[in-house]
Design an enzyme around this catalytic site. Structure first.
Site, mmCIF file in Angstrom:
data_model
loop_
_atom_site.group_PDB
_atom_site.id
_atom_site.type_symbol
_atom_site.label_atom_id
_atom_site.label_comp_id
_atom_site.label_asym_id
_atom_site.label_seq_id
_atom_site.Cartn_x
_atom_site.Cartn_y
_atom_site.Cartn_z
ATOM 1 N N GLY A 306 0.869 -1.417 -0.002
ATOM 2 C CA GLY A 306 -0.312 -0.440 -0.045
ATOM 3 C C GLY A 306 0.863 1.537 0.145
ATOM 4 O O GLY A 306 1.855 1.224 -0.793
ATOM 5 N N GLU A 307 -0.037 2.162 0.984
ATOM 6 C CA GLU A 307 1.628 3.406 0.786
ATOM 7 C C GLU A 307 0.802 4.580 -0.675
ATOM 8 O O GLU A 307 2.048 5.368 -0.605
ATOM 9 C CB GLU A 307 2.223 3.359 1.143
ATOM 10 C CG GLU A 307 2.212 2.788 2.553
ATOM 11 C CD GLU A 307 4.175 1.947 2.785
ATOM 12 O OE1 GLU A 307 4.461 3.090 2.354
ATOM 13 O OE2 GLU A 307 4.210 2.498 4.668
ATOM 14 N N GLY A 308 1.030 3.752 -1.793
ATOM 15 C CA GLY A 308 1.019 4.363 -3.088
ATOM 16 C C GLY A 308 2.350 3.955 -4.070
ATOM 17 O O GLY A 308 3.113 4.630 -4.806
#
Length: 336
Positions: A306-308
């Site tokens: 995740g987190e971009g």
């Protein structure tokens, strides 16, 4: 501007037809989004929305909820994977607290750190196994936060934006949204998230079945989002809708971001054409999401962070596609 015109330009480059594969498709897509034969990527941003989930109290994650707060501190200090990858590839990073259970001090100004933007709506969503995760007003406020964040970077002349998230328990929300918006069996949508063992996965599936049954009668997309989503997911939905309205190139990260897209595209069916799917997450269900959308991701690296992070890692491929279209010579320019 028509796709055939862009394809014709690419076909005359100094290469065999189709030799650059998916990069050629990417160049066509970006040119059509920007409606120009000479597209440009300006001031790229990754927006990470963070929030806690009341459903975490049901034991659906391998990590405790306070990790969300700790990870936002990590973003602010510049020590997370997304910080590293954004620094490496020249993207700006903004983190938006829309619902973290905890407060944050003023930004310390650490080199490579992210800027924290505060739009806290409440300190985490409610336990959706007992009541809807958000009220309609809270869901609307989260949508507005996402739209405001996109408007802010657009004002800075940004035309490419990626969406990431942080929120312990959010793979549960994403799995439920995937189930409702694709019609796929819930068991195919539920994965191990942050690393559940077999017993943990079975428990997660049972809890999510209870939640899905509780809200089975809901039909309005935003009502479903409010009941089974999260504040950070709702913020991404708003941001996606606004980015499409601004005709920006949109970078879609992994499982959670794609779940937000599933909601957003019910509101704006034209949204897909702006979206670049950056990678195929290793989270169970993401491949099925991508198949449902009939799209091919740029990367397959078995990531599930995740987190971009997928957005930041894929961005150089967008630069390569635009560079190819703008700078590569044509066959006509070759000397006989």
């Amino acid at each position: 501007m028509h796709a055939d015109r862009i394809r014709q330009l690419i076909d005359t480059k100094t290469k065999p037809l189709g030799a650059l594969g998916q990069l050629e498709d990417l160049a066509v897509q970006i040119a059509l989004i920007q409606q120009t034969e000479t597209p440009a990527l300006l001031h790229p941003h990754v927006l990470v929305f963070a929030a806690d989930h009341g459903l975490a109290a049901e034991g659906v994650s391998a990590y405790p909820s306070h990790i969300t707060h700790g990870m936002v501190h990590n973003f602010m200090a510049g020590g997370a994977a997304i910080n590293v990858f954004c620094r490496q590839n020249g993207l700006n990073l903004l983190v938006c607290d829309v619902g973290v259970n905890g407060s944050f001090d003023t930004q310390a100004g650490t080199p490579g750190a992210s800027t924290l933007v505060k739009y806290k709506i409440r300190a985490g969503s409610r336990n959706m196994n007992l009541e809807p995760a958000m009220t309609p007003d809270e869901c609307e406020a989260a949508l507005d936060a996402g739209k405001t964040m996109v408007n802010g970077v657009r004002y800075r002349n940004c035309n490419v934006v990626g969406f990431g998230e942080m929120g312990i328990g959010n793979t549960s929300s994403a799995a439920l949204l995937m189930h409702r918006f694709t019609g796929l069996p819930l068991v195919d949508c539920v994965g191990r998230g942050t690393g559940l063992d077999d017993a943990g996965l079975a428990h997660k599936q049972a809890v999510l079945r209870s939640v899905a049954d509780r809200y089975a009668d809901l039909t309005d997309p935003l009502a479903i989002l409010a009941a089974m989503g999260g504040l950070e997911i709702a913020a991404m939905v708003g941001g996606l809708l606004q980015a499409a309205e601004e005709q920006m190139v949109i970078l879609i990260d992994g499982f959670i971001a794609t779940a937000a897209l599933l909601v957003a595209r019910t509101i704006n069916p034209d949204l897909d054409r702006f979206c670049v799917f950056c990678h195929e997450s290793d989270e169970a269900g993401h491949r099925l999401m991508l198949d449902y959308l009939n799209v091919q991701p740029l990367l397959r690296l078995r990531m599930r962070l995740g987190e971009g992070t997928g957005c930041a890692l894929a961005y150089p491929l967008l630069q390569a596609a635009v560079g190819m279209l703008n700078e590569m010579a044509s066959m006509d320019s070759l000397q006989a």
